[in-house]
Write an enzyme that holds these catalytic residues in place. Structure first.
Site, short mmCIF file in Angstrom:
data_model
loop_
_atom_site.label_atom_id
_atom_site.label_comp_id
_atom_site.label_asym_id
_atom_site.label_seq_id
_atom_site.Cartn_x
_atom_site.Cartn_y
_atom_site.Cartn_z
N PHE A 56 18.16 5.97 -18.18
CA PHE A 56 19.19 6.94 -17.24
C PHE A 56 19.43 5.93 -16.05
O PHE A 56 18.49 5.30 -15.33
CB PHE A 56 18.03 8.06 -16.81
N SER A 112 17.80 7.18 -2.55
CA SER A 112 17.51 8.54 -2.43
C SER A 112 18.59 9.45 -2.50
O SER A 112 18.56 10.74 -2.82
CB SER A 112 16.52 8.68 -1.15
N GLN A 166 -11.92 -1.99 -4.49
CA GLN A 166 -13.01 -2.07 -3.31
C GLN A 166 -14.27 -1.76 -4.20
O GLN A 166 -15.35 -2.83 -3.83
CB GLN A 166 -12.96 -0.85 -2.51
N HIS A 191 -14.92 -2.69 -7.27
CA HIS A 191 -15.19 -4.04 -8.10
C HIS A 191 -15.45 -5.37 -7.11
O HIS A 191 -15.63 -6.47 -7.86
CB HIS A 191 -14.03 -4.16 -9.08
N GLY A 232 -14.77 -8.64 -5.02
CA GLY A 232 -14.07 -9.93 -5.41
C GLY A 232 -13.68 -9.96 -6.79
O GLY A 232 -12.39 -10.40 -7.05
N GLU A 281 12.19 7.74 -9.61
CA GLU A 281 12.66 8.90 -9.99
C GLU A 281 12.24 10.12 -8.60
O GLU A 281 11.80 11.18 -8.74
CB GLU A 281 11.75 9.69 -11.31
N THR A 294 11.25 9.42 -4.15
CA THR A 294 10.30 8.79 -3.48
C THR A 294 9.25 10.05 -3.20
O THR A 294 9.50 11.28 -3.18
CB THR A 294 10.58 8.01 -1.94
N SER A 295 7.98 9.71 -2.46
CA SER A 295 7.26 10.78 -1.92
C SER A 295 7.86 11.67 -1.01
O SER A 295 7.78 12.80 -0.96
CB SER A 295 5.89 10.37 -1.56
N GLU A 296 8.88 10.85 0.08
CA GLU A 296 9.30 11.76 0.78
C GLU A 296 10.24 12.55 0.23
O GLU A 296 10.51 13.79 0.82
CB GLU A 296 9.93 10.56 2.00
#
Ligand code: FAD
Length: 382
Positions: free
Chosen positions: A123, A132, A336, A338, A340, A363, A365-367
């Site tokens: 698509f 957006s 975090q 794991h 290094g 598809e 953004t969060s906004e």
């Protein structure tokens, strides 16, 4: 209310999990490292009908329900996010609109090959000046006899480097002065269709994301999807469907990061104890598990509402928003846990983090998800 999966849905989960672990597991780090789409993987996916998950059996698909669809995408993405992306975009925003709005001729021409993976689809809406703001597209198709002559360019096309046919969003202009936005099925073999460079991405590196150029491409009128001026409506509804798949993809990546974190924290000894014995670590696992469960419930709810023929725009935006945001958080926490070792490419943790990062962007953004959800709420859809 019953939270159990059906026997068929459990079977789908078990078989796709086995396939993904056995077949995709070895390829995932290779395609990520090399940044290449794997045709070998694509052929393997055909064997489990992953290219036609919800297409009717008469076109060669599996005709599965939407919860099963989410399960397939979650399980593939749990092992390989890039492959999950190729498969979900092909099935949702690629194949679904043809099934929903296509003429019988379009379905016959395209869906058989799409269901088997002989033809990969996708698509393409985004352009350099229209991200957006999807209504700002500039590609233009001008009526010319039985065709429309298409000019313009697209960017960030998932599957763009490998697709045989794509849904293309374009403005149109008719001889009688009528204009608007249309959705057209454009084939890569049409003269003037040019694939641009394959993008070198942070994550999802096994997907052939490319730009596309249309130079006087003659698109026959029989390739217009739905009514000529319904392109925007078709795109928005298709994205409602697509977002369930992106949420399932984010969920699969988060699940993988979480499972690795549990195992690693039980085996890693510091201060003469497994690090899972430290509350600072075990509470992270508790938060991960809770967020993943909540995201899965939102995904299943949106999928269920789609199949129940209820309006599901708000729920699909909610599951996309939440699953993608928690995928970022969970993969970051996995790194975090794991220490290094998580930062080194020998383990898949840093890949999960890179793959999860895009799920809050494509598809919508969060906004934009918050915009859709709030518009629905304020319209009275509480
Ligand atoms: C790997 C990849 C694959 C992709 N695949 C496809 C594909 O197959 N087909 C396709 O059509 N597109 C695809 N895209 C494009 C993707 O959907 C867009 O990148 C996305 O919609 C955002 O558009 P943009 O990048 O132009 O960002 P912009 O729209 O420029 O947004 C930049 C920032 O501004 C914010 N913003 C913009 N408008 C508002 C607003 N009204 N309110 C609040 N904040 C706002 C955004 O949330 C974002 O944080 C893909 C992108 C990538 C990177």
């Amino acid at each position: 209310m019953n939270f159990d999966l059906t026997e068929k849905q459990k079977l789908v989960r078990n078989s796709v999990r086995k396939f993904s672990e056995e077949i995709l597991g070895a390829m995932a780090p290779i395609i990520d490292n090399q940044g290449i789409f794997s045709w070998e993987t694509a052929r393997e996916l055909s064997k489990i009908n992953a290219w036609g998950i919800q297409l009717p059996e008469k076109y060669g698909g599996s005709s599965l329900d939407s919860i099963s669809y989410a399960i397939v995408i979650e399980e593939i993405s749990r092992i390989c996010g890039s492959t999950g992306l190729s498969v979900t975009v092909h099935n949702s925003v690629g194949a679904y609109p043809i099934l929903k709005w296509g003429t019988e001729d379009q379905k016959e021409r395209y869906l058989h090959d799409i269901a088997t993976g002989k033809k990969i689809t996708g698509f393409t809406w985004t352009e350099p000046n229209a991200g957006s703001d999807a209504g700002a597209i500039e590609c233009l198709a001008v009526e010319d006899g039985n065709d429309f002559i298409l000019n313009g360019s697209k960017i960030f096309v998932t599957n763009g480097g490998v697709a045989s046919v794509l849904l293309v969003g374009t403005r149109f202009k008719k001889k009688n002065g009528e204009s608007g936005i249309a959705a057209m099925l454009v084939e890569k073999d049409f003269e003037g269709y040019e694939i641009g460079k394959i993008e070198d991405k942070m994550g999802m590196r096994g997907n052939a994301t490319s730009s596309l150029y249309f130079n006087n491409v003659s698109v026959p009128k029989e390739n217009i999807l739905g009514n000529l001026s319904d392109g925007f409506k078709i795109a928005m509804h298709s994205l409602d469907v697509g977002r369930i798949g992106i949420a399932a993809q984010a969920l699969g990546i988060a699940q993988a990061a979480y499972e690795h974190s549990v195992e690693y924290s039980k085996g890693r000894i510091q201060f003469k104890k497994p690090i899972s014995n430290f509350q600072g670590i075990s509470f992270k696992l508790a938060e991960m598990a809770t967020k993943i469960d909540a995201a899965r419930l939102l995904v299943y709810k949106a999928a269920y509402m789609k199949d129940s023929k209820e309006k599901f725009s708000k729920e699909s935006a909610m599951c996309k928003l939440y699953a993608s945001e928690i995928a970022r958080q969970v993969t970051m926490e996995a790194l975090q846990i794991h220490g290094g070792y998580g930062y080194i490419k020998d383990l898949p943790i840093e890949r999960y983090l890179r793959d999860a990062a895009i799920t809050t962007i494509y598809e919508g953004t969060s906004e934009i998800m918050k915009l859709i959800i709030s518009q629905q709420i304020l319209k009275g859809n509480l």
